[in-house]
Design a protein around this motif. Sequence first.
Motif, PDB file in Angstrom:
ATOM      1  N   ARG A   2       0.833  -1.204   0.000  1.00 27.17           N
ATOM      2  CA  ARG A   2       0.000   0.000   0.000  1.00 27.17           C
ATOM      3  C   ARG A   2       0.867   1.254   0.000  1.00 27.17           C
ATOM      4  O   ARG A   2       0.465   2.295  -0.488  1.00 27.17           O
ATOM      5  CB  ARG A   2      -0.954  -0.003   1.189  1.00 27.17           C
ATOM      6  N   ARG A   5       1.761   1.866  -3.519  1.00 22.15           N
ATOM      7  CA  ARG A   5       0.584   2.389  -4.188  1.00 22.15           C
ATOM      8  C   ARG A   5       0.374   3.864  -3.837  1.00 22.15           C
ATOM      9  O   ARG A   5       0.113   4.699  -4.697  1.00 22.15           O
ATOM     10  CB  ARG A   5      -0.633   1.563  -3.727  1.00 22.15           C
ATOM     11  N   ALA A   6       0.552   4.156  -2.516  1.00 19.33           N
ATOM     12  CA  ALA A   6       0.357   5.538  -2.069  1.00 19.33           C
ATOM     13  C   ALA A   6       1.398   6.453  -2.693  1.00 19.33           C
ATOM     14  O   ALA A   6       1.094   7.564  -3.130  1.00 19.33           O
ATOM     15  CB  ALA A   6       0.445   5.599  -0.545  1.00 19.33           C
ATOM     16  N   ALA A   9       0.563   7.108  -6.205  1.00 19.87           N
ATOM     17  CA  ALA A   9      -0.546   8.064  -6.259  1.00 19.87           C
ATOM     18  C   ALA A   9      -0.041   9.478  -6.011  1.00 19.87           C
ATOM     19  O   ALA A   9      -0.488  10.437  -6.652  1.00 19.87           O
ATOM     20  CB  ALA A   9      -1.605   7.684  -5.229  1.00 19.87           C
ATOM     21  N   ARG A  10       0.911   9.603  -5.089  1.00 26.87           N
ATOM     22  CA  ARG A  10       1.403  10.940  -4.768  1.00 26.87           C
ATOM     23  C   ARG A  10       2.265  11.489  -5.899  1.00 26.87           C
ATOM     24  O   ARG A  10       2.262  12.688  -6.159  1.00 26.87           O
ATOM     25  CB  ARG A  10       2.188  10.906  -3.451  1.00 26.87           C
ATOM     26  N   ALA A  23     -11.829  20.725  -7.987  1.00 21.13           N
ATOM     27  CA  ALA A  23     -12.645  19.670  -7.393  1.00 21.13           C
ATOM     28  C   ALA A  23     -12.590  19.746  -5.875  1.00 21.13           C
ATOM     29  O   ALA A  23     -13.604  19.607  -5.193  1.00 21.13           O
ATOM     30  CB  ALA A  23     -12.161  18.302  -7.876  1.00 21.13           C
ATOM     31  N   ALA A  63      -7.125  24.091   5.025  1.00 20.03           N
ATOM     32  CA  ALA A  63      -7.513  22.723   4.700  1.00 20.03           C
ATOM     33  C   ALA A  63      -7.051  22.359   3.288  1.00 20.03           C
ATOM     34  O   ALA A  63      -6.482  21.288   3.056  1.00 20.03           O
ATOM     35  CB  ALA A  63      -9.020  22.557   4.805  1.00 20.03           C
ATOM     36  N   ALA A  66      -3.451  21.696   3.296  1.00 20.52           N
ATOM     37  CA  ALA A  66      -3.127  20.400   3.904  1.00 20.52           C
ATOM     38  C   ALA A  66      -3.405  19.263   2.930  1.00 20.52           C
ATOM     39  O   ALA A  66      -2.632  18.317   2.815  1.00 20.52           O
ATOM     40  CB  ALA A  66      -3.946  20.213   5.185  1.00 20.52           C
ATOM     41  N   VAL A  67      -4.502  19.385   2.206  1.00 22.04           N
ATOM     42  CA  VAL A  67      -4.843  18.336   1.236  1.00 22.04           C
ATOM     43  C   VAL A  67      -3.817  18.324   0.105  1.00 22.04           C
ATOM     44  O   VAL A  67      -3.369  17.272  -0.347  1.00 22.04           O
ATOM     45  CB  VAL A  67      -6.274  18.531   0.694  1.00 22.04           C
ATOM     46  N   GLN A  70      -0.857  16.536   1.030  1.00 19.33           N
ATOM     47  CA  GLN A  70      -1.060  15.096   1.024  1.00 19.33           C
ATOM     48  C   GLN A  70      -1.128  14.556  -0.408  1.00 19.33           C
ATOM     49  O   GLN A  70      -0.747  13.432  -0.681  1.00 19.33           O
ATOM     50  CB  GLN A  70      -2.351  14.750   1.778  1.00 19.33           C
ATOM     51  N   ARG A  71      -1.577  15.429  -1.310  1.00 16.58           N
ATOM     52  CA  ARG A  71      -1.795  14.961  -2.687  1.00 16.58           C
ATOM     53  C   ARG A  71      -0.464  14.659  -3.370  1.00 16.58           C
ATOM     54  O   ARG A  71      -0.289  13.655  -4.010  1.00 16.58           O
ATOM     55  CB  ARG A  71      -2.552  16.021  -3.475  1.00 16.58           C
TER      56      ARG A  71
ATOM     57  N   TYR B  47     -11.738  20.645   8.648  1.00 19.33           N
ATOM     58  CA  TYR B  47     -11.520  20.117   7.288  1.00 19.33           C
ATOM     59  C   TYR B  47     -10.072  19.712   7.067  1.00 19.33           C
ATOM     60  O   TYR B  47      -9.757  18.762   6.368  1.00 19.33           O
ATOM     61  CB  TYR B  47     -11.888  21.167   6.226  1.00 19.33           C
ATOM     62  N   GLY B  48      -9.169  20.507   7.693  1.00 20.01           N
ATOM     63  CA  GLY B  48      -7.731  20.276   7.498  1.00 20.01           C
ATOM     64  C   GLY B  48      -7.284  18.949   8.073  1.00 20.01           C
ATOM     65  O   GLY B  48      -6.202  18.464   7.749  1.00 20.01           O
ATOM     66  N   TYR B  51      -9.992  15.966   5.477  1.00 24.98           N
ATOM     67  CA  TYR B  51      -9.816  15.727   4.040  1.00 24.98           C
ATOM     68  C   TYR B  51      -8.455  15.133   3.672  1.00 24.98           C
ATOM     69  O   TYR B  51      -8.397  14.242   2.826  1.00 24.98           O
ATOM     70  CB  TYR B  51     -10.168  16.988   3.247  1.00 24.98           C
ATOM     71  N   PRO B  52      -7.357  15.583   4.316  1.00 20.58           N
ATOM     72  CA  PRO B  52      -6.093  14.881   4.039  1.00 20.58           C
ATOM     73  C   PRO B  52      -6.186  13.398   4.396  1.00 20.58           C
ATOM     74  O   PRO B  52      -5.650  12.557   3.689  1.00 20.58           O
ATOM     75  CB  PRO B  52      -5.070  15.607   4.913  1.00 20.58           C
ATOM     76  N   LEU B  55      -8.023  11.628   1.689  1.00 18.62           N
ATOM     77  CA  LEU B  55      -7.201  11.500   0.497  1.00 18.62           C
ATOM     78  C   LEU B  55      -6.164  10.402   0.684  1.00 18.62           C
ATOM     79  O   LEU B  55      -5.902   9.597  -0.210  1.00 18.62           O
ATOM     80  CB  LEU B  55      -6.508  12.841   0.207  1.00 18.62           C
ATOM     81  N   GLN B  59      -5.584   7.226  -1.554  1.00 20.30           N
ATOM     82  CA  GLN B  59      -4.309   6.914  -2.201  1.00 20.30           C
ATOM     83  C   GLN B  59      -3.861   5.499  -1.864  1.00 20.30           C
ATOM     84  O   GLN B  59      -3.261   4.812  -2.683  1.00 20.30           O
ATOM     85  CB  GLN B  59      -3.235   7.916  -1.753  1.00 20.30           C
ATOM     86  N   GLU B  60      -4.150   5.067  -0.625  1.00 21.91           N
ATOM     87  CA  GLU B  60      -3.719   3.737  -0.208  1.00 21.91           C
ATOM     88  C   GLU B  60      -4.669   2.651  -0.700  1.00 21.91           C
ATOM     89  O   GLU B  60      -4.407   1.468  -0.522  1.00 21.91           O
ATOM     90  CB  GLU B  60      -3.599   3.681   1.313  1.00 21.91           C
ATOM     91  N   PHE B  62      -7.861   2.089   0.264  1.00 21.74           N
ATOM     92  CA  PHE B  62      -8.830   1.514   1.198  1.00 21.74           C
ATOM     93  C   PHE B  62     -10.237   2.043   0.969  1.00 21.74           C
ATOM     94  O   PHE B  62     -11.200   1.429   1.362  1.00 21.74           O
ATOM     95  CB  PHE B  62      -8.398   1.781   2.646  1.00 21.74           C
ATOM     96  N   TRP B  67     -18.120  11.208  -7.530  1.00 20.11           N
ATOM     97  CA  TRP B  67     -19.024  12.368  -7.445  1.00 20.11           C
ATOM     98  C   TRP B  67     -20.447  11.914  -7.708  1.00 20.11           C
ATOM     99  O   TRP B  67     -20.706  11.235  -8.679  1.00 20.11           O
ATOM    100  CB  TRP B  67     -18.621  13.437  -8.456  1.00 20.11           C
TER     101      TRP B  67
END
Lengths: 897, 113
Positions: A2, A5-6, A9-10, A23, A63, A66-67, A70-71, B47-48, B51-52, B55, B59-60, B62, B67
């Motif tokens: 995983r 995979r992660a 994805a990143r 989005a 937020a 932060a996302v 992570q992206r 949210y901070g 949402y991470p 995500l 990504q993993e 699971f 939408w």
Amino acid sequence: MRHVRALLARIAGLFSGPKADAALEEELQAHLDMETAENIRRGMAPEEARRQALLASGGLTQAAEAVRDQRGLPWIEGLTADIRYALRSLRRSPAFTAIVVLTLALGIGATTAIFSVVRAVLLKPLPHREGNRLVYLRQSNDAASEIGFSVPEVRDIRAGAPSLGGGIAEWSSWTAVLQGGEGAARMSIGLVTGNFFEVMGLSPVLGRLTRPSDDGPGVPPVMVLTHEFWMSRFGGDSSIVGRRVRVDRNSVTVIGVMQPAPFFPSRVDALFNMVISPHHLSATMVEGRTHRMTELVARLAPAASMRQARSEVAAVYARMQRDFPAAYDPGSHYRVEVVPFQQVLGERARLTLWLLMGAAVFVMIISAANVANLTLMRGVRREHELVTRAALGAGLARLRRLLLAENLLLTLAGAGLGVLIALGGVRLLIALAERYSPRAGEIRVDTVVLGFALALSLVLAILLSLVASLPKEGTFASWFAAGGHRMSGGLRKQRLQRALVVVQVAVSVVLLAGAGLLTRTMISLSNVRTGLTTEEILTMQIPLLTLGQAAISDPQADVRAKEQYELMRSEIATLPGVSVVGLGSPMPLRSSDVAFDVKAEGKTFAPGEAAATAEVRTANPEFFRAAGIPLLAGREFAATDRADGAAVVIINQALAERLFPGEDPIGKRAAWTGDVLRFTPISGDWRTIVGVVANTQDGGLDARPRGVMFVPFSQLVAFSGGLVIRTDNDAEALVAPATRIVRRIAPAAPIENVRTIAQIKDESVSPRRLNAALVSSFGILAMIIAAVGVAGVLAFSVSARTNEIGIRMSLGADSGRMQRMILKEGGVLVALGLVLGVGGGFLAAGVMRSLLFGVAPHDPATFIGVALMMAAIGTLACWIPARRASRIDPAIAIRVA
Amino acid sequence: MAGKLDIQQGTLALMVLKTLDVLGPLHGYGIARRIEETSRNRLSLNYGTLYPALLKLEQEGFITAEWRQSENNRRAKFYALSAAGRKRLAREAREWHQTADLIAAFLGRREAP
């Protein structure tokens, strides 16, 4: 799984564009809306509902940030942002960027190119298995630096030095002609014992190598090709193994090709077992203690040390000298050395290469200093920008990273360009290195060399980033306060700049001094009189008989060869433009390794005095006239000096002075002497001296002339004879017609060393010329860079002091005074650099003493010249900013401040 | 925010997975509401944090995202448990129970405040 995979994805996330952001925004917005709606449903007023929802969200922007982190991979994004920023800021100052990259490229290029040579020739481990265990044994005396060993000597060493228990590999250098129609070629061959390859630690790339079963008489002759010869002569043909070829008059089987490996002291084309040379199996060879023809490389026994080997060999050698005093003339100081094989391979190149490496590093230092200075100045101009960035929230770490990214871009670009320069330079350097080292073939720009360039650029980038001083954490406030001002960069920074300028000037002076000395060396070399009166002479060697054949004295072959030579001579003499053609061996200005002790009638050597030696050379009656060697006394050879006539010789001036100081040698008798003559076709009979000729520079232009005895061509076996063709006009134009005649008369004979005297002379000078040219270009480069450095620092100082100068001028100082002030400021730096540089140059000259010829290491003219030149350039560099200072308008200067 | 607990990433992931297991596909708001309600409002998710974490789970592999129209006809991103997520949930829930039992046995039972 995983994690992979992660990560994927990143990585993919790195390339997600604005769509993903949109989005995300929609998603967060939806959340907010739903929460607001829920709040309303619970009875809040719409305004309040939305406020509460926002409050709970913790901030949409945060937020989203932060996302986004992570992206993708935030540190990569940070890095690319830094690089993008650095690129942008470098594009904004293209002149700065170009100067810095170019300067770095020259420095890195020079250093990298020379490093590639130093590595291949001096540092890289030998290709031999455990090559660091191989030692070279060298016997020398006052007359010769490599005299080899005789079979009895090898036997004694083997018995008395158990520390060489890894085996002693023997080979003797020999020449043989590889027959094959038009393409007959003389090969340098090694006759080896069966253990040779095992001891040397060499493997075949094809077929097999010799082994002990190939030793002794009565075995079939076999031949192992060196990799180089296999490629050049057989084009790397892999079907060569098992083929039978004709070598001299033997049919020999090629059994294999060995891996590429260097030989010493001279190149070898192929290796044979001893059976090909009956001489090597004869009693004279095996029993003659003075018959020294064998080179030795030994492998240390597993536990043995170099020191042990040295002391054991020294003990054996002392015993040998005691037991066989006749074989070791005390006056000639016979001695033996044990040297690591790797060291011996690099010994001729070592000083020159380290000298060049030093010069290149100096250029590197100067260019780095210049870049540092430029960065410092630019850093001051950018303080404003950095302050602004800091005010907008960029932390100190972030600013440092920015600077590092910028410097990395600069040095990497410099390294990239530098490697291109190095690639071009290496080709030139290989030509130079071939003159000095058998390992020149190993020179290449490989990963290690590229890694070297990369490491160099990383180190430089880090150093440059340290030079640019950032404020300490928490002192931003003072920066902001000063932010509006143009700043002088502080005392520390100015001192650093000045120190860098002094270093640049000093290092330039050292380089220029070295360059001057090497250039003078080269000029004195080219001015050396060769001893020949003209250079329009073509020489070519046609070895009809090899030393091997001559040594076994085949009278029939000798007569035939002499007839062929005479035919060539007379036919070439009829070519248009040819004035006279001589026959002899070896060619003038070619060194000879055939030399023996001589005695002269009525001459006794004092006890302890070294025996006189004389090279064996032959000449026909026209030889001296054709070569333009002046006759000093007596007569030249004549047609009457026939094989069956009285034995006569002509000696050169060096021998005349050695044997007959202050006397007239004509009519006296001289002879070669010594035990070793038994093994040669040369007799020790008395010969009457009929003439004395001038010395010629046969051993190289910087060598002391050796004694020579010329024997009439007709009175000695004709081994490796050649033609000396003198012409009234262009000697090179004779190459084609002369070669045609030789080919017709002796279709199978090799034709070698077809050179004009001018070319031979040039070959002797060219390594020195390349040397001098390299160091000179380094020196000039350094001087230019240093001049730019001086001018730049002063110009900067002037612009930083505009305000001060304005005040001084408004208080009554005239422009001349301002000009002098700035000139003095720069003059002090240049003078300091000059003093340091001359001191350093004296030291450097002492180190390179042995590379010089015809000029003293502390040659005053060179040093004064260099100092004056640097002073002139330095003054010019100071004068430009000084002029600018004198033109400052006080009214404007004060207002601007 | 006094009295509210900070939430650890690993714990949050487990809560998200469990929520999706119980309620089926759900948008971020729904997940947050459910977690806050289940914790009897002792947890609050901004949210901070949420949402991470979503995500990362996506990504993993699971959870999956899609939408769709929400119940009140708004476009929203719905998250659903994947097979791998279901497996992880089962494993981690088991481990959590074991750990909790162990710690509880070790510390002795105590009434919730």
